[in-house]
Scaffold this motif. Structure first.
Motif, short mmCIF file in Angstrom:
data_model
loop_
_atom_site.label_atom_id
_atom_site.label_comp_id
_atom_site.label_asym_id
_atom_site.label_seq_id
_atom_site.Cartn_x
_atom_site.Cartn_y
_atom_site.Cartn_z
N ALA A 1 27.25 28.21 36.74
CA ALA A 1 26.80 28.09 38.13
C ALA A 1 27.86 28.56 39.13
O ALA A 1 27.59 28.69 40.33
CB ALA A 1 26.43 26.63 38.42
N THR A 2 29.07 28.81 38.66
CA THR A 2 30.14 29.27 39.57
C THR A 2 29.91 30.74 39.92
O THR A 2 29.81 31.59 39.04
CB THR A 2 31.52 29.08 38.89
OG1 THR A 2 31.70 27.69 38.63
CG2 THR A 2 32.65 29.60 39.76
N GLY A 3 29.83 31.01 41.21
CA GLY A 3 29.56 32.38 41.68
C GLY A 3 30.82 33.21 41.74
O GLY A 3 31.95 32.72 41.53
N THR A 4 30.62 34.49 42.09
CA THR A 4 31.72 35.46 42.07
C THR A 4 32.90 35.05 42.95
O THR A 4 34.05 35.15 42.54
CB THR A 4 31.19 36.84 42.52
OG1 THR A 4 30.19 37.23 41.60
CG2 THR A 4 32.27 37.90 42.54
N LYS A 5 32.61 34.59 44.16
CA LYS A 5 33.69 34.28 45.11
C LYS A 5 34.62 33.20 44.53
O LYS A 5 35.85 33.37 44.48
CB LYS A 5 33.10 33.83 46.45
CG LYS A 5 34.13 33.39 47.46
CD LYS A 5 33.45 33.02 48.78
CE LYS A 5 34.48 32.61 49.83
NZ LYS A 5 35.09 31.32 49.55
N VAL A 6 34.03 32.11 44.09
CA VAL A 6 34.84 31.00 43.57
C VAL A 6 35.48 31.40 42.24
O VAL A 6 36.64 31.08 41.98
CB VAL A 6 33.97 29.73 43.43
CG1 VAL A 6 34.74 28.61 42.74
CG2 VAL A 6 33.48 29.27 44.80
N PHE A 7 34.73 32.14 41.43
CA PHE A 7 35.30 32.59 40.14
C PHE A 7 36.59 33.36 40.38
O PHE A 7 37.62 33.11 39.75
CB PHE A 7 34.28 33.48 39.40
CG PHE A 7 34.67 33.82 37.99
CD1 PHE A 7 34.16 33.09 36.92
CD2 PHE A 7 35.57 34.84 37.72
CE1 PHE A 7 34.53 33.38 35.61
CE2 PHE A 7 35.95 35.14 36.42
CZ PHE A 7 35.43 34.42 35.36
N GLY B 1 31.54 33.79 29.35
CA GLY B 1 30.66 34.95 29.54
C GLY B 1 31.48 36.21 29.67
O GLY B 1 32.61 36.29 29.17
N ASP B 2 30.91 37.20 30.35
CA ASP B 2 31.61 38.48 30.54
C ASP B 2 32.52 38.37 31.76
O ASP B 2 32.05 38.31 32.90
CB ASP B 2 30.59 39.60 30.72
CG ASP B 2 31.25 40.97 30.77
OD1 ASP B 2 32.17 41.17 31.59
OD2 ASP B 2 30.86 41.83 29.98
N ALA B 3 33.82 38.33 31.51
CA ALA B 3 34.78 38.06 32.60
C ALA B 3 34.71 39.14 33.68
O ALA B 3 34.76 38.83 34.88
CB ALA B 3 36.19 37.97 32.03
N GLY B 4 34.61 40.41 33.27
CA GLY B 4 34.55 41.50 34.26
C GLY B 4 33.33 41.38 35.15
O GLY B 4 33.42 41.48 36.37
N ASP B 5 32.19 41.13 34.54
CA ASP B 5 30.96 41.00 35.33
C ASP B 5 31.03 39.80 36.27
O ASP B 5 30.58 39.86 37.41
CB ASP B 5 29.75 40.85 34.40
CG ASP B 5 29.36 42.16 33.75
OD1 ASP B 5 29.79 43.22 34.26
OD2 ASP B 5 28.63 42.13 32.75
N ARG B 6 31.60 38.70 35.81
CA ARG B 6 31.66 37.50 36.65
C ARG B 6 32.66 37.69 37.80
O ARG B 6 32.46 37.21 38.91
CB ARG B 6 32.01 36.28 35.79
CG ARG B 6 30.89 36.01 34.76
CD ARG B 6 30.90 34.61 34.28
NE ARG B 6 30.66 33.66 35.34
CZ ARG B 6 30.90 32.36 35.24
NH1 ARG B 6 31.40 31.88 34.11
NH2 ARG B 6 30.66 31.55 36.23
N LEU B 7 33.75 38.43 37.53
CA LEU B 7 34.75 38.68 38.59
C LEU B 7 34.23 39.62 39.66
O LEU B 7 34.54 39.47 40.84
CB LEU B 7 35.97 39.34 37.97
CG LEU B 7 37.14 38.51 37.57
CD1 LEU B 7 38.10 39.37 36.76
CD2 LEU B 7 37.85 37.91 38.78
N PHE B 8 33.49 40.63 39.22
CA PHE B 8 33.12 41.70 40.15
C PHE B 8 31.64 41.67 40.54
O PHE B 8 31.18 42.54 41.29
CB PHE B 8 33.51 43.05 39.55
CG PHE B 8 35.01 43.17 39.36
CD1 PHE B 8 35.84 43.24 40.47
CD2 PHE B 8 35.57 43.16 38.10
CE1 PHE B 8 37.22 43.30 40.31
CE2 PHE B 8 36.95 43.23 37.94
CZ PHE B 8 37.78 43.30 39.05
N GLY B 9 30.90 40.69 40.01
CA GLY B 9 29.51 40.54 40.41
C GLY B 9 28.61 41.66 39.90
O GLY B 9 27.60 42.00 40.52
N THR B 10 28.97 42.24 38.75
CA THR B 10 28.15 43.30 38.18
C THR B 10 27.18 42.71 37.17
O THR B 10 27.26 41.56 36.82
CB THR B 10 29.05 44.37 37.52
OG1 THR B 10 30.03 43.72 36.73
CG2 THR B 10 29.73 45.24 38.56
#
Ligand code: PRP
Ligand code: URA
Length: 211
Positions: free
Chosen positions: A25-31, A201-210
């Motif tokens: 549930a943690t979104g990109t900004k907080v991640f 999950g996928d760290a890159g996708d979660r960091l960059f919102g892809t």
């Protein structure tokens, strides 16, 4: 485990923040913010063995003996993309560090890493390099990145990641036993899709919102 030295940084603040970024549930900004904080806390631990030398300092009160950093210069090497999410946290603590980039992605079918970019400081042979990537899954990306650094003359390398699978830790420490490995959490293993379980999950996708 493999042959190299592995340190699990189980500091309560690191563990607490890791739970936040594991949460789907943690979104990109907080991640991004919390990953940055974890990287900073890990950098604090990883730099514990930096050498100091004596110096003098004039305080407003007296001239006193004090300590200042000496020894080898540092470099931070993020494995693109997700490693970028750890650079700021490290550089905040070590502002004089140079940053080299190495681009690596995992083929989604074979899980084999593919190198697509590398740009290093010219003096990497004189620096202690801290390779950063949030995830160590099969270990393929980290191994190939470190191979590339050694080929270019690096001799003093540490690897720092947030979440690791035992398979990746073994592969990395077997292949590069001279590289000290620092992780925030050692998870259960990999699933059939090559994801770390429980992981984040996928760290890159979660960091960059892809994706
Ligand atoms: C992720 C991660 C590591 C790699 C770990 O990157 O950031 O680099 O996978 O897996 P491995 O240990 O099995 O090699 P990914 O390939 O998803 O690329 P990205 O950072 O561009 O998203
Ligand atoms: N790369 C990621 O980003 N996450 C995983 O779980 C495994 C590899």
């Amino acid at each position: 485990m493999g042959k190299g030295k592995v340190t699990v940084m189980d500091h309560p603040l690191i563990q607490h923040k890791l739970t936040i970024i594991r949460d789907k549930a943690t979104g990109t900004k907080v991640f991004r913010e919390v990953a940055d904080e974890i990287a900073m806390l890990m950098a604090y631990e990883i730099t514990r063995d930096l050498e100091l030398e004596d110096t003098m300092v004039e305080t407003p009160v007296v001239t006193a003996k004090a300590k200042t950093l000496t020894g080898k210069k540092l470099g931070v090497v993020p494995i693109l993309r997700a490693g970028l999410g750890m650079v700021e946290g490290v550089v905040k603590l070590i502002p004089a560090a140079k940053v080299g980039h190495i681009g690596m992605y995992r083929d989604e079918k074979t899980f084999e890493p593919v190198e697509y970019f590398i740009k290093m400081p010219s003096d990497i042979n004189e620096r202690t390099l801290i390779v950063v990537d949030p995830m160590l899954a099969t270990g393929g990306s980290a191994i190939l990145a470190i191979d590339a650094l050694k080929k270019r003359g690096a001799t003093n390398i540490k690897f720092m990641c947030m979440v690791a699978a035992p398979e990746g830790v073994k592969a990395l420490t077997d292949k590069h036993p001279d590289v000290d490995v620092f992780i925030a959490a050692l998870d259960e293993g990999l699933n059939e899709d090559g994801y770390i379980v429980p992981g984040l999950g996928d760290a890159g996708d979660r960091l960059f919102g892809t994706k």
